[in-house]
Design a protein around this motif. Structure first.
Motif, PDB file in Angstrom:
ATOM      1  N   TRP A   8      36.483  48.627  38.025  1.00  0.00           N
ATOM      2  CA  TRP A   8      35.499  47.670  37.524  1.00  0.00           C
ATOM      3  C   TRP A   8      35.389  47.695  35.998  1.00  0.00           C
ATOM      4  O   TRP A   8      34.970  46.710  35.387  1.00  0.00           O
ATOM      5  CB  TRP A   8      34.137  47.921  38.169  1.00  0.00           C
ATOM      6  N   LEU A   9      35.815  48.792  35.380  1.00  0.00           N
ATOM      7  CA  LEU A   9      35.833  48.864  33.918  1.00  0.00           C
ATOM      8  C   LEU A   9      37.199  48.506  33.336  1.00  0.00           C
ATOM      9  O   LEU A   9      37.287  47.862  32.291  1.00  0.00           O
ATOM     10  CB  LEU A   9      35.461  50.283  33.458  1.00  0.00           C
ATOM     11  N   HIS A  10      38.278  48.912  33.999  1.00  0.00           N
ATOM     12  CA  HIS A  10      39.609  48.819  33.412  1.00  0.00           C
ATOM     13  C   HIS A  10      40.447  47.646  33.913  1.00  0.00           C
ATOM     14  O   HIS A  10      41.403  47.246  33.243  1.00  0.00           O
ATOM     15  CB  HIS A  10      40.365  50.132  33.647  1.00  0.00           C
ATOM     16  N   ALA A  11      40.106  47.106  35.078  1.00  0.00           N
ATOM     17  CA  ALA A  11      40.849  45.946  35.585  1.00  0.00           C
ATOM     18  C   ALA A  11      39.930  45.065  36.423  1.00  0.00           C
ATOM     19  O   ALA A  11      40.237  44.731  37.570  1.00  0.00           O
ATOM     20  CB  ALA A  11      42.047  46.407  36.408  1.00  0.00           C
ATOM     21  N   PRO A  12      38.784  44.655  35.872  1.00  0.00           N
ATOM     22  CA  PRO A  12      37.800  43.909  36.667  1.00  0.00           C
ATOM     23  C   PRO A  12      38.328  42.574  37.178  1.00  0.00           C
ATOM     24  O   PRO A  12      37.897  42.095  38.233  1.00  0.00           O
ATOM     25  CB  PRO A  12      36.637  43.709  35.693  1.00  0.00           C
ATOM     26  N   GLU A  13      39.273  41.981  36.443  1.00  0.00           N
ATOM     27  CA  GLU A  13      39.801  40.677  36.852  1.00  0.00           C
ATOM     28  C   GLU A  13      40.590  40.751  38.160  1.00  0.00           C
ATOM     29  O   GLU A  13      40.863  39.731  38.794  1.00  0.00           O
ATOM     30  CB  GLU A  13      40.688  40.094  35.749  1.00  0.00           C
ATOM     31  N   THR A  14      40.944  41.958  38.589  1.00  0.00           N
ATOM     32  CA  THR A  14      41.717  42.114  39.819  1.00  0.00           C
ATOM     33  C   THR A  14      40.829  42.297  41.045  1.00  0.00           C
ATOM     34  O   THR A  14      41.342  42.374  42.164  1.00  0.00           O
ATOM     35  CB  THR A  14      42.659  43.330  39.727  1.00  0.00           C
ATOM     36  N   MET A  15      39.514  42.357  40.856  1.00  0.00           N
ATOM     37  CA  MET A  15      38.605  42.699  41.944  1.00  0.00           C
ATOM     38  C   MET A  15      38.011  41.468  42.610  1.00  0.00           C
ATOM     39  O   MET A  15      37.919  40.395  42.011  1.00  0.00           O
ATOM     40  CB  MET A  15      37.469  43.586  41.422  1.00  0.00           C
ATOM     41  N   ARG A  16      37.557  41.654  43.841  1.00  0.00           N
ATOM     42  CA  ARG A  16      36.722  40.651  44.485  1.00  0.00           C
ATOM     43  C   ARG A  16      35.342  40.683  43.825  1.00  0.00           C
ATOM     44  O   ARG A  16      34.843  41.751  43.446  1.00  0.00           O
ATOM     45  CB  ARG A  16      36.599  40.930  45.976  1.00  0.00           C
ATOM     46  N   ALA A  17      34.723  39.523  43.725  1.00  0.00           N
ATOM     47  CA  ALA A  17      33.471  39.405  42.970  1.00  0.00           C
ATOM     48  C   ALA A  17      32.398  40.341  43.509  1.00  0.00           C
ATOM     49  O   ALA A  17      31.714  41.027  42.734  1.00  0.00           O
ATOM     50  CB  ALA A  17      32.982  37.958  42.989  1.00  0.00           C
ATOM     51  N   ARG A  18      32.246  40.404  44.829  1.00  0.00           N
ATOM     52  CA  ARG A  18      31.156  41.221  45.374  1.00  0.00           C
ATOM     53  C   ARG A  18      31.387  42.708  45.126  1.00  0.00           C
ATOM     54  O   ARG A  18      30.438  43.464  44.905  1.00  0.00           O
ATOM     55  CB  ARG A  18      30.966  40.941  46.865  1.00  0.00           C
ATOM     56  N   THR A  19      32.659  43.136  45.152  1.00  0.00           N
ATOM     57  CA  THR A  19      32.959  44.541  44.894  1.00  0.00           C
ATOM     58  C   THR A  19      32.685  44.880  43.435  1.00  0.00           C
ATOM     59  O   THR A  19      32.111  45.932  43.119  1.00  0.00           O
ATOM     60  CB  THR A  19      34.427  44.855  45.237  1.00  0.00           C
ATOM     61  N   PHE A  20      33.093  43.989  42.537  1.00  0.00           N
ATOM     62  CA  PHE A  20      32.839  44.203  41.108  1.00  0.00           C
ATOM     63  C   PHE A  20      31.341  44.307  40.832  1.00  0.00           C
ATOM     64  O   PHE A  20      30.884  45.226  40.137  1.00  0.00           O
ATOM     65  CB  PHE A  20      33.448  43.061  40.294  1.00  0.00           C
ATOM     66  N   ILE A  21      30.571  43.381  41.377  1.00  0.00           N
ATOM     67  CA  ILE A  21      29.117  43.378  41.133  1.00  0.00           C
ATOM     68  C   ILE A  21      28.495  44.654  41.701  1.00  0.00           C
ATOM     69  O   ILE A  21      27.662  45.301  41.050  1.00  0.00           O
ATOM     70  CB  ILE A  21      28.481  42.127  41.758  1.00  0.00           C
ATOM     71  N   GLY A  22      28.915  45.038  42.910  1.00  0.00           N
ATOM     72  CA  GLY A  22      28.355  46.236  43.528  1.00  0.00           C
ATOM     73  C   GLY A  22      28.636  47.489  42.719  1.00  0.00           C
ATOM     74  O   GLY A  22      27.727  48.305  42.478  1.00  0.00           O
ATOM     75  N   GLU A  23      29.879  47.653  42.277  1.00  0.00           N
ATOM     76  CA  GLU A  23      30.214  48.862  41.519  1.00  0.00           C
ATOM     77  C   GLU A  23      29.539  48.855  40.151  1.00  0.00           C
ATOM     78  O   GLU A  23      29.098  49.895  39.658  1.00  0.00           O
ATOM     79  CB  GLU A  23      31.728  48.993  41.396  1.00  0.00           C
ATOM     80  N   ARG A  24      29.480  47.689  39.517  1.00  0.00           N
ATOM     81  CA  ARG A  24      28.840  47.607  38.204  1.00  0.00           C
ATOM     82  C   ARG A  24      27.366  47.962  38.288  1.00  0.00           C
ATOM     83  O   ARG A  24      26.824  48.623  37.399  1.00  0.00           O
ATOM     84  CB  ARG A  24      29.014  46.193  37.642  1.00  0.00           C
ATOM     85  N   LEU A  25      26.707  47.543  39.370  1.00  0.00           N
ATOM     86  CA  LEU A  25      25.272  47.800  39.513  1.00  0.00           C
ATOM     87  C   LEU A  25      24.969  49.208  40.007  1.00  0.00           C
ATOM     88  O   LEU A  25      23.979  49.815  39.595  1.00  0.00           O
ATOM     89  CB  LEU A  25      24.657  46.783  40.482  1.00  0.00           C
ATOM     90  N   LEU A  26      25.808  49.754  40.884  1.00  0.00           N
ATOM     91  CA  LEU A  26      25.453  50.984  41.597  1.00  0.00           C
ATOM     92  C   LEU A  26      26.088  52.249  41.044  1.00  0.00           C
ATOM     93  O   LEU A  26      25.568  53.342  41.274  1.00  0.00           O
ATOM     94  CB  LEU A  26      25.824  50.838  43.075  1.00  0.00           C
TER      95      LEU A  26
END
Length: 267
Positions: free
Chosen positions: A5-23
């Motif tokens: 989520w920090l190093h390759a966020p563009e490769t993630m699914r949106a919900r996974t990115f949001i979850g990891e960024r928040l939690l």
């Protein structure tokens, strides 16, 4: 496991990115100890969150022992009848399959004729264009998508490949590298994140953003048997570093230390 989520966020699914960024940040702050599965991930953690300081530990994971492999002739139903390089992983952007396919297309026709590319893994996300890329590049007869396979087929694929091709954009660890090494196979992988650390001396490292560099390494590994043997010489020993017994022992020690420290703090 990683900081995608920090190093390759563009490769993630949106919900996974949001979850990891928040939690993730609250979880890191609450933890007595934070365990990373590679030194690269541990370093990335302390760089991104300097306040973690001494709470970060590194414990390598193990890999499951795959079944005894079958003969290469058993791969015929998958359309695999020639020497091949192998990719293993979920089909998602971080695995860099578009650049791997582009690199394969840069190879001389004679090289491609002697080495197919077999892509093994279940469908992930944001990769609907891969088949179109293969078709538009005229590579349908050389690149095969098997989809998900069971462990017995996977073992046979590893045992009979020329090498593993895994030029990911980012990996927190990279289990297929260890699995390929456990079968004595050399690896083509990236010079980023954890991959050099996991592969040791038994891989050719490339810039994952450079299809020409991937193609050069792919071509040499596919055509030069002596070079493959040289790269693979210590592969099984390297794989031996990563066992669940070692992982369990190190994790037990960490739990004991965390309990002792909590009791000392609460006393």
């Amino acid at each position: 496991h990683d900081l995608v989520w920090l190093h390759a966020p563009e490769t993630m699914r949106a919900r996974t990115f949001i979850g990891e960024r928040l939690l993730m940040k609250p979880a890191l702050r609450a933890a007595d100890v934070v365990v990373a599965d590679s030194t690269a991930t541990a370093s990335a953690l302390t760089s991104a969150f300097p306040w973690l300081k001494s709470r970060v530990r590194t414990v390598f994971p193990g890999t499951a022992t795959l079944p005894a492999p079958g003969d290469g002739s058993s791969l015929g139903p998958l359309g695999i009848t020639k020497p091949y390089a192998l990719f293993v992983g979920t089909l998602e952007p971080r695995k860099n399959l578009a650049n791997l396919i582009k690199a394969y297309g840069l190879l001389p026709a004679g090289t491609r004729a002697g080495c197919d590319l077999v892509i093994v893994g279940g469908k992930g996300w944001k990769q609907r264009g891969l088949v179109d890329l293969v078709r538009s590049s005229g590579l349908e007869t050389n690149i095969r998508f098997t989809g998900f396979v069971d462990d017995s087929v996977l073992a046979t694929l590893y045992a009979n490949c020329l090498f593993l091709a895994m030029p990911s954009l980012y990996e927190g660890f990279g289990l297929p590298i260890v699995e390929a090494h456990s079968f004595g196979k050399p690896v083509l992988t990236s010079n980023t994140s954890s991959m050099p650390e996991v592969a040791g001396d038994n891989a050719v490292l490339v810039d994952p953003n450079d299809p020409a560099a991937i193609a050069a390494a792919f071509g040499r590994l596919s055509m030069d048997a002596e070079f493959r043997s040289q790269i693979a010489a210590g592969a099984r020993n390297n794989a031996g570093r990563f066992t669940w017994e070692n992982h369990a022992r190190d994790m037990l020690r960490i739990f004991e230390q965390a309990i002792w420290q909590r009791r000392k703090t609460d006393a």
